[in-house]
Each structure stands twice: as C-alpha cells, then as structure tokens.
Design a protein around this motif. Sequence first.
Motif, PDB file in Angstrom:
ATOM      1  N   ALA A 279       0.830  -1.206   0.000  1.00  0.00           N
ATOM      2  CA  ALA A 279       0.000   0.000   0.000  1.00  0.00           C
ATOM      3  C   ALA A 279       0.866   1.257   0.000  1.00  0.00           C
ATOM      4  CB  ALA A 279      -0.928  -0.015   1.210  1.00  0.00           C
ATOM      5  N   LEU A 280       1.969   1.230   0.738  1.00  0.00           N
ATOM      6  CA  LEU A 280       2.863   2.389   0.799  1.00  0.00           C
ATOM      7  C   LEU A 280       3.543   2.624  -0.544  1.00  0.00           C
ATOM      8  CD1 LEU A 280       4.050   4.591   2.574  1.00  0.00           C
ATOM      9  CD2 LEU A 280       5.794   2.957   3.330  1.00  0.00           C
ATOM     10  N   ILE A 281       3.992   1.537  -1.180  1.00  0.00           N
ATOM     11  CA  ILE A 281       4.640   1.667  -2.487  1.00  0.00           C
ATOM     12  C   ILE A 281       3.646   2.171  -3.528  1.00  0.00           C
ATOM     13  CG2 ILE A 281       5.718   0.354  -4.365  1.00  0.00           C
ATOM     14  CD1 ILE A 281       6.996  -1.421  -2.251  1.00  0.00           C
ATOM     15  N   GLU A 282       2.436   1.651  -3.498  1.00  0.00           N
ATOM     16  CA  GLU A 282       1.418   2.096  -4.451  1.00  0.00           C
ATOM     17  C   GLU A 282       1.125   3.578  -4.278  1.00  0.00           C
ATOM     18  OE1 GLU A 282      -2.928   0.562  -6.108  1.00  0.00           O
ATOM     19  OE2 GLU A 282      -2.339   0.122  -4.029  1.00  0.00           O
ATOM     20  N   GLN A 283       1.174   4.044  -3.039  1.00  0.00           N
ATOM     21  CA  GLN A 283       0.917   5.454  -2.754  1.00  0.00           C
ATOM     22  C   GLN A 283       2.065   6.345  -3.214  1.00  0.00           C
ATOM     23  OE1 GLN A 283       0.168   6.234   1.413  1.00  0.00           O
ATOM     24  NE2 GLN A 283       0.685   8.406   1.197  1.00  0.00           N
ATOM     25  N   GLU A 284       3.327   5.884  -3.035  1.00  0.00           N
ATOM     26  CA  GLU A 284       4.492   6.708  -3.338  1.00  0.00           C
ATOM     27  C   GLU A 284       4.880   6.658  -4.812  1.00  0.00           C
ATOM     28  OE1 GLU A 284       6.060   8.727  -1.386  1.00  0.00           O
ATOM     29  OE2 GLU A 284       5.105   8.227   0.518  1.00  0.00           O
ATOM     30  N   CYS A 285       4.637   5.537  -5.484  1.00  0.00           N
ATOM     31  CA  CYS A 285       5.104   5.338  -6.865  1.00  0.00           C
ATOM     32  C   CYS A 285       3.927   5.415  -7.829  1.00  0.00           C
ATOM     33  CB  CYS A 285       5.821   4.004  -6.996  1.00  0.00           C
ATOM     34  SG  CYS A 285       7.223   3.803  -5.875  1.00  0.00           S
ATOM     35  N   THR A 286       3.375   6.590  -7.963  1.00  0.00           N
ATOM     36  CA  THR A 286       2.175   6.752  -8.788  1.00  0.00           C
ATOM     37  C   THR A 286       2.476   6.667 -10.281  1.00  0.00           C
ATOM     38  OG1 THR A 286       2.492   9.150  -8.683  1.00  0.00           O
ATOM     39  CG2 THR A 286       1.032   8.153  -7.032  1.00  0.00           C
ATOM     40  N   ALA A 287       3.742   6.856 -10.666  1.00  0.00           N
ATOM     41  CA  ALA A 287       4.083   6.836 -12.090  1.00  0.00           C
ATOM     42  C   ALA A 287       4.148   5.416 -12.646  1.00  0.00           C
ATOM     43  CB  ALA A 287       5.415   7.543 -12.322  1.00  0.00           C
ATOM     44  N   THR A 288       4.140   4.435 -11.793  1.00  0.00           N
ATOM     45  CA  THR A 288       4.223   3.036 -12.218  1.00  0.00           C
ATOM     46  C   THR A 288       2.994   2.288 -11.718  1.00  0.00           C
ATOM     47  OG1 THR A 288       6.626   3.161 -12.015  1.00  0.00           O
ATOM     48  CG2 THR A 288       5.674   0.974 -12.196  1.00  0.00           C
ATOM     49  N   ASP A 289       2.527   1.341 -12.514  1.00  0.00           N
ATOM     50  CA  ASP A 289       1.355   0.563 -12.123  1.00  0.00           C
ATOM     51  C   ASP A 289       1.760  -0.488 -11.092  1.00  0.00           C
ATOM     52  OD1 ASP A 289      -1.007  -0.782 -11.863  1.00  0.00           O
ATOM     53  OD2 ASP A 289      -0.922  -1.760 -13.836  1.00  0.00           O
ATOM     54  N   PHE A 290       1.585  -0.135  -9.827  1.00  0.00           N
ATOM     55  CA  PHE A 290       1.850  -1.073  -8.739  1.00  0.00           C
ATOM     56  C   PHE A 290       0.538  -1.415  -8.033  1.00  0.00           C
ATOM     57  CE2 PHE A 290       6.379   0.642  -8.443  1.00  0.00           C
ATOM     58  CZ  PHE A 290       6.907  -0.454  -9.102  1.00  0.00           C
ATOM     59  N   SER A 291      -0.523  -1.554  -8.813  1.00  0.00           N
ATOM     60  CA  SER A 291      -1.808  -1.927  -8.217  1.00  0.00           C
ATOM     61  C   SER A 291      -1.692  -3.309  -7.580  1.00  0.00           C
ATOM     62  CB  SER A 291      -2.903  -1.924  -9.287  1.00  0.00           C
ATOM     63  OG  SER A 291      -2.633  -2.922 -10.265  1.00  0.00           O
ATOM     64  N   LYS A 292      -2.626  -3.582  -6.709  1.00  0.00           N
ATOM     65  CA  LYS A 292      -2.584  -4.852  -5.989  1.00  0.00           C
ATOM     66  C   LYS A 292      -2.641  -6.027  -6.954  1.00  0.00           C
ATOM     67  CE  LYS A 292      -4.795  -7.233  -2.104  1.00  0.00           C
ATOM     68  NZ  LYS A 292      -5.874  -7.158  -1.081  1.00  0.00           N
ATOM     69  N   GLN A 293      -3.478  -5.945  -7.950  1.00  0.00           N
ATOM     70  CA  GLN A 293      -3.606  -7.055  -8.892  1.00  0.00           C
ATOM     71  C   GLN A 293      -2.328  -7.235  -9.700  1.00  0.00           C
ATOM     72  OE1 GLN A 293      -7.088  -6.905 -11.353  1.00  0.00           O
ATOM     73  NE2 GLN A 293      -6.516  -8.677 -12.583  1.00  0.00           N
TER      74      GLN A 293
END
Length: 648
Positions: A279-293
């Motif tokens: 969740a923290l990485i998804e929040q900080e790295c918005t330029a890359t698709d790090f969605s849960k799926q």
Amino acid sequence: QFFCNTPETLLESLDNCKPEVCGDKLLMCGKSPCWRYATNYTYLTWAKTPNQKRYAQRIQAAGDDECNDLVDSATGPVDMLSKIAAKKKKSGGSEPTVGCIKFNCQLMVDAVLGSELGIAPNNGGCTNEKNVKPDALATACPCNAELSLLNLQKLTDFTSLCGNIAQGLMSDAVFESILKASKEPCYAEAYVKRKHNQTANDFKSINNDVNCSFLTNAVDTAFHWFSEEKVQEGLNPHFRVKRPCKTLFCDVFSETLTSQICQWSSDKKLKDFSAADHALIEQECTATDFSKQTVCNQLTIRGWTPSWCSGVVTVTSPPTSPPGNVQIRRLAETTSTTLPPCGTSDVGNLLCGAAKSDGPAAEPLLLTDQTQVWTLANATSTSHRQAQQGQMPHEEKNPGTTPTQVAREGRLQHSTPTPAPLDNQLQDVPPTAQLERRLQNPAPAPAPSPDLQDYSTTAWSTCTCLFQCIDGVKTRAVVCPPGERCKEPKPSMVQNCVCGHCSKCMLIILKIIAYTSFGEVGFCLIAFLCFLKISKLGEDDFSEIGICTKIVGCCCRGIPCIVKSLVWVIMYMMLFLVFEVVVPNFQKDCSTSQNLKVATAIIAIVWGLQLLFGFTFKRFKKMPPWLHNPTTSNFMKMILAPLRAIGP
C-alpha cells in the motif's frame, strides 16, 4: 646506503629482519606484499620529510608501544585499522595515539584506493610511479584483496575513526562495491542497475542526497526502503528524501519483481513483503502501475502468492523450481538497530536536531557530508518491523559519560568528555612543529629543591622504524617513585634514531678502507709539506739545526714508511671486499648489491694506480742518501722489501 633501495626484498621473511638479527625493530618485517608496498608508498608520498603532512604522525606511531603491538598482530591495512578502532573503543579513546590512527588511516586509504596498489585506473592495470613494487609487479594491484575485506560495518567504523582522511572511501565505485558485498544480490544488483539508468541530473541528485544514501544502507530490500523512510520521518519531522531518490527506489522495486536473481519463492527477507508495504509503495510510486492485482500477479508468476493477494490473482503460479537451481550466497552482513524517537533516549537520535538548552524546539537536520551517512548507516535496518512490534534495541551505555551527537551548521559532531591534548596538537600545528614539540627537551625549569627525587628511567629500546634505512624512534619509561615528587624537567621519553640496513654483509670492511684511505691522505699531506720545507733549506741552514728542523727531518724519514704500510693494509682489506662481492654464498647480500660492486671496482682501480705510481717513482727517482735506513739483518730486509718496492 647500498641496501636501502628495495626494502621489500629484505622484509619478505622474518628470518631476514627480526630484531635479534637486525638490531632494530622493523615493523613491516614479514608482512604481506600489499602492506609493505602501501607502507612504502605512504612513507614516500606523505611522511618522508618533516614538512610532509604525515611525518609527525609516523614518528609518533613508531613510538607508541600499543600501536606497534597492533602492527605485530595485524595481517594487513584493513585488519590494522579494525584493531585500532576496537582498541580505541575499549580504552575509551585514550589508546592508541592520534598519530597511530591518522598514519594508518592514510595507509589504508592508499592501499585500497591508490592507483598503484588498489583500484586500477580505467581497468588498465595499476601503475608504479613511486617504484614501490618490483618491476615484475609494475602493473599488478596487490591490494585488491584488501578492498574485498571491507563491508558497510567496517566502512562506517573507518569513516568515524579517520574523518576527512577516509573521504575517498565514499566514492560511488566503492559504495557500490561494498553494497554488493554486504547486501543480498537481489537488492544490490537491482539498485546498481537502475541507478545507472537515471538521467545525469537525477544521478547527481541521488549521490548528493545523504538521507537517500542513509536509507540505502539501512535496509536489505527495496520495499523496506519506503517503510523505513516513514519511520525516520516519524522520528524526525525534518527528515526528507529528494524526489529523484524516491523515483529510483520505485524503479528498484520494479526490478526486483522481474529479476531472476530475486527468489521470491524462497528468500525469507523478500517474503516479508506485506500488504502495508504494498500500500505504501502504491501510494508513493504513482508513475508506475503497482496496483494490488499487478503486483500479486507478478509475484505469483515468480512462484509466491502472498496471503493478502487472495481473490485478486488472475494468473496461474508456475511450478516451484527444484531447490538448488539458483544459489545465492550472502557475502557479508551488517547489523543495525532502530533509532529512538527524538527526546526519548539519553543516547539521542542522530537524525534529530540539536535540542536547545532553553526550550524543546529542535534545529533542522541538514546533512551535507556523504561521510555522515555512512556513519549513520548502521543505525537502522529492520526498524519498521521492530516499531510495529513495540521493540527497541538494547543500547549499551558508557558508565560515567553521556555522549551526545548534535547537528549544527549542517555537520554532525560528537561531543566527548575531554579532547585529547595531542589531538589538538596534531590538528592545529604544522608537522615540523608537532615533531619538535613532542621530541624536544622541555624548557628549563627553576632550580630543583634538594628534597625532590630523581625520575627513574629504563634503558632505551631498540630503534623502531617502518623499514630499514629510515628515521624512527627509541623509547624508554620515565617514572617518578610512588608518593614522591621528582625534579623537573622530566627526562625525555622519546629519542630520534635511524634504523640500519639490516643486510647480511660485513660493510665494516668498507668503512675501514675509507678511514685508512683518509689517514693515508693525511700522512701524505704532512710528508709533502715536510719535503717542501727541506727543499728550501740551503747549506748554511744545516750548520746549526734547530728543534723544528729536526722534527721536519724525522717526518721526512718516518712518514713515507707509514704511507707505504697503509697501501699494503688497504690491499688486504680490498681483497676481502672483492671476495665478499664475488662469492655468492659467503655474504649473500654483498653479492646482490650493484652499488657495492661499483664501489669495490673503484677502490681497486684507485689502489692499482697508487701502486703503479709507486713503482714508477722507485725506478726514475732515487732516494736521497740522508733518507736511507741501513740494515744488516736478513729478516728486516725481508720485512722492508715490500715497502722499498713501491717508492724511493
């Protein structure tokens, strides 16, 4: 000086240079080639003459018995500095001396980073500009093994110990080398690869961001970097990381998801990846698709499906690779602890501002020196997990003192109970003045009282040097009897000296020939003046002979015999010297010195010319009758025959 040009030859074996053989203590005797060459390099570059920067520190180190004991037990420059750091910590900073620390810091840096010994420039082989290595090893880098001994823990300790001397250890190349050696391959390789893919401006920004470097060293996985950043921001509101560094670690995390080096299915550190981390990485790295799926699908492809990915995975997990297909070996590991929050510990948090005495407000932390980061790097590695569990690492306190670390004017400073006087001397006084201050006799004191006792002194030690033919020191103990007051000034405890060549060659013969030749020249000069005086006397001057004339006459009759005798004495010593030089197994070091061979040849030529002149004058110049010494004994005639053969 015939045996002083190549110290590494003599120092290879303890049998050649131990004190009972040499008479002096040579610290580099029997040490590794890297250490010997590095010592010679540091001596020539930094510490040969009194006006060089490390000269006074070298002399002080040679007179430090504790330092010399560490040299005896150490195996190389890195091991020596490790032992110095441990000794300083154990003694509370009183041992070893500042000179020992700084000289060996310089030596270690020269060994590891020097273009002649450690890191080859442009991968083209090391140089040999100072001629500290044999010609056969001119392009070799004998100290590469020392670089492999470094890890982040040692580098942190050395940076704290050596200060500005160790700045070269903070270079990007060394940083990456140590990171690869001390961290898991997955993390280290991903970091190095993605860092070199950054733009030039971002690359420079990352290198100059000391908080970024601190976090890089503090964690073992890319996803822990983000959680550790939040921990440090909670400990210190002024802790900030520049955006290029954060972008870099977004890329590093992405690299770990796809890199074959990263074994998500078996690596325990990687399997610590939690839903909170994601969740923290998804929040900080918005330029890359790090969605849960996306992340869960990628992890499933890599052979591991976290429990928190249940219900979102849309791909099938591949068969787990048999154990042993990929072997990852941990080369080194640094331990670390969690930094306490600001104001919660008497030890203090390095990342907190300096608390002012008149209020609780903290100054902003402005880390501008790359060295600070390495010093702080071991402060934390797994703090995000410990913070979640409410655990704080045990910190050992030094009884009687409360060391604090403050950040003022952008620099971290350690406050210690009392700075060592010698530290100030070595930092604030030029090298020549340092040496004079330490070795000169104290200023004359007032006349002592007759009731005061004399200091008790021991005999001087053997001369202690790095290697042969250079200056060193002798030491002795100077103590005042317990319960007594002693007369001032206190006798000197240190004395300058020069270590001998320590070779197996009887050079005393060469000295005897030199002294005999000088004596012969003196007698010849006296004889010349006496004959010159006699040649100016007329017949009337001999009617009444005074005492001075009689003395001149005695010199004219006796000195030629002395000169001729010295010629034959020199011949016998010269023959012995030739035997030393020519026969290899008689005096082995004599036959290896080209300079000694040249000197022997010159002596032989000069002696031969002298003998030729004697024979020539014997033939063409008759002896005056008044110089003739008649003898009727056949034995005396046989004794005098060699003398009469080489001159009138």
